[in-house]
Design a protein around this motif. Structure first.
Motif, PDB file in Angstrom:
ATOM      1  N   VAL A   1       0.848  -1.172   0.000  1.00 44.52           N
ATOM      2  CA  VAL A   1       0.000   0.000   0.000  1.00 44.52           C
ATOM      3  C   VAL A   1       0.899   1.243   0.000  1.00 44.52           C
ATOM      4  O   VAL A   1       1.926   1.268   0.668  1.00 44.52           O
ATOM      5  CB  VAL A   1      -0.958  -0.021   1.202  1.00 44.52           C
ATOM      6  CG1 VAL A   1      -0.210  -0.003   2.531  1.00 44.52           C
ATOM      7  CG2 VAL A   1      -1.951   1.133   1.119  1.00 44.52           C
ATOM      8  N   GLN A   2       0.489   2.245  -0.777  1.00 48.15           N
ATOM      9  CA  GLN A   2       1.218   3.524  -0.803  1.00 48.15           C
ATOM     10  C   GLN A   2       0.462   4.538   0.051  1.00 48.15           C
ATOM     11  O   GLN A   2      -0.763   4.580   0.033  1.00 48.15           O
ATOM     12  CB  GLN A   2       1.338   4.048  -2.232  1.00 48.15           C
ATOM     13  CG  GLN A   2       2.267   3.220  -3.115  1.00 48.15           C
ATOM     14  CD  GLN A   2       1.614   1.941  -3.609  1.00 48.15           C
ATOM     15  OE1 GLN A   2       0.505   1.963  -4.115  1.00 48.15           O
ATOM     16  NE2 GLN A   2       2.304   0.827  -3.447  1.00 48.15           N
ATOM     17  N   LEU A   3       1.236   5.351   0.775  1.00 46.78           N
ATOM     18  CA  LEU A   3       0.646   6.280   1.726  1.00 46.78           C
ATOM     19  C   LEU A   3       1.130   7.703   1.445  1.00 46.78           C
ATOM     20  O   LEU A   3       2.317   7.909   1.159  1.00 46.78           O
ATOM     21  CB  LEU A   3       1.009   5.886   3.155  1.00 46.78           C
ATOM     22  CG  LEU A   3       0.627   4.466   3.572  1.00 46.78           C
ATOM     23  CD1 LEU A   3       1.197   4.147   4.946  1.00 46.78           C
ATOM     24  CD2 LEU A   3      -0.890   4.298   3.570  1.00 46.78           C
ATOM     25  N   ALA A  22      -3.686   9.434   2.976  1.00 52.16           N
ATOM     26  CA  ALA A  22      -4.445   8.749   1.939  1.00 52.16           C
ATOM     27  C   ALA A  22      -3.684   7.522   1.472  1.00 52.16           C
ATOM     28  O   ALA A  22      -2.478   7.594   1.197  1.00 52.16           O
ATOM     29  CB  ALA A  22      -4.696   9.692   0.768  1.00 52.16           C
ATOM     30  N   ALA A  23      -4.387   6.407   1.371  1.00 50.54           N
ATOM     31  CA  ALA A  23      -3.782   5.144   0.953  1.00 50.54           C
ATOM     32  C   ALA A  23      -4.237   4.772  -0.445  1.00 50.54           C
ATOM     33  O   ALA A  23      -5.338   5.125  -0.875  1.00 50.54           O
ATOM     34  CB  ALA A  23      -4.163   4.039   1.932  1.00 50.54           C
ATOM     35  N   SER A  24      -3.386   4.029  -1.131  1.00 46.22           N
ATOM     36  CA  SER A  24      -3.733   3.539  -2.461  1.00 46.22           C
ATOM     37  C   SER A  24      -2.972   2.253  -2.731  1.00 46.22           C
ATOM     38  O   SER A  24      -1.957   1.968  -2.097  1.00 46.22           O
ATOM     39  CB  SER A  24      -3.411   4.583  -3.529  1.00 46.22           C
ATOM     40  OG  SER A  24      -2.016   4.855  -3.553  1.00 46.22           O
ATOM     41  N   GLY A  25      -3.487   1.474  -3.656  1.00 47.40           N
ATOM     42  CA  GLY A  25      -2.754   0.325  -4.149  1.00 47.40           C
ATOM     43  C   GLY A  25      -3.057  -0.990  -3.478  1.00 47.40           C
ATOM     44  O   GLY A  25      -2.539  -2.018  -3.914  1.00 47.40           O
ATOM     45  N   SER A 118       4.475  -0.406   5.546  1.00 47.75           N
ATOM     46  CA  SER A 118       4.540   0.700   4.583  1.00 47.75           C
ATOM     47  C   SER A 118       4.496   2.008   5.332  1.00 47.75           C
ATOM     48  O   SER A 118       3.813   2.113   6.363  1.00 47.75           O
ATOM     49  CB  SER A 118       3.373   0.622   3.600  1.00 47.75           C
ATOM     50  OG  SER A 118       3.353  -0.618   2.912  1.00 47.75           O
ATOM     51  N   TRP A 119       5.167   3.023   4.767  1.00 45.49           N
ATOM     52  CA  TRP A 119       5.274   4.330   5.417  1.00 45.49           C
ATOM     53  C   TRP A 119       4.981   5.448   4.421  1.00 45.49           C
ATOM     54  O   TRP A 119       5.354   5.348   3.247  1.00 45.49           O
ATOM     55  CB  TRP A 119       6.682   4.530   5.978  1.00 45.49           C
ATOM     56  CG  TRP A 119       6.990   3.605   7.103  1.00 45.49           C
ATOM     57  CD1 TRP A 119       7.422   2.308   7.023  1.00 45.49           C
ATOM     58  CD2 TRP A 119       6.863   3.889   8.506  1.00 45.49           C
ATOM     59  NE1 TRP A 119       7.572   1.776   8.289  1.00 45.49           N
ATOM     60  CE2 TRP A 119       7.233   2.738   9.217  1.00 45.49           C
ATOM     61  CE3 TRP A 119       6.463   5.019   9.214  1.00 45.49           C
ATOM     62  CZ2 TRP A 119       7.221   2.670  10.605  1.00 45.49           C
ATOM     63  CZ3 TRP A 119       6.467   4.966  10.604  1.00 45.49           C
ATOM     64  CH2 TRP A 119       6.837   3.804  11.286  1.00 45.49           C
TER      65      TRP A 119
END
Length: 129
Positions: A1-3, A22-25, A118-119
């Motif tokens: 996940v990308q943040l 906001a998170a994505s992926g 993830s960070w």
């Protein structure tokens, strides 16, 4: 996940800020989410965590560092894939770069940096006295 974290800024002591991440992926609701902070010359420290949508910790779904308990509130909106940190009654010692993070760890409250997978990139919060 990308943040992607946002919402930092300069505020006077006693003021408030709301950070967003906001998170994505990936499936956001499956992740525990946390906020950490790092002041200059200090180690990154845990601030708050909120469990994934199906989880709980001792009957609740949030956990706070003692230093922010009663002043900060972590929340999440799974329809927007976003986690928030509402910070009230800010103090100069809250000045730091704030990071959001995601953890897939189940069964325990994720409080260590090693618990998170993830960070985000960090957002600066500066509290003037």
């Amino acid at each position: 996940v990308q943040l992607q974290a946002s919402g930092g800024g300069l505020v006077q002591a006693g003021g408030s800020l709301r950070l967003s991440c906001a998170a994505s992926g990936s499936t956001f609701s499956a992740y525990n989410m946390g906020w950490f902070r790092q002041a200059p010359g200090k180690e990154r420290e845990f601030v708050a965590a909120i469990s994934w949508s199906g989880g709980s910790w001792n009957g609740g779904n949030t956990y706070y560092a003692d230093s922010v308990k009663g002043r900060f509130t972590i929340s999440r909106d799974n329809t927007k894939d976003t986690v928030y940190l509402q910070m009230n009654n800010l103090k100069p010692e809250d000045t730091a770069v704030y990071y959001c993070a995601a953890s897939r760890r189940k069964g325990v409250v994720p409080k260590r940096t090693a618990d998170f997978d993830s960070w985000g990139q960090g957002t600066q919060v500066t509290v003037s006295s």
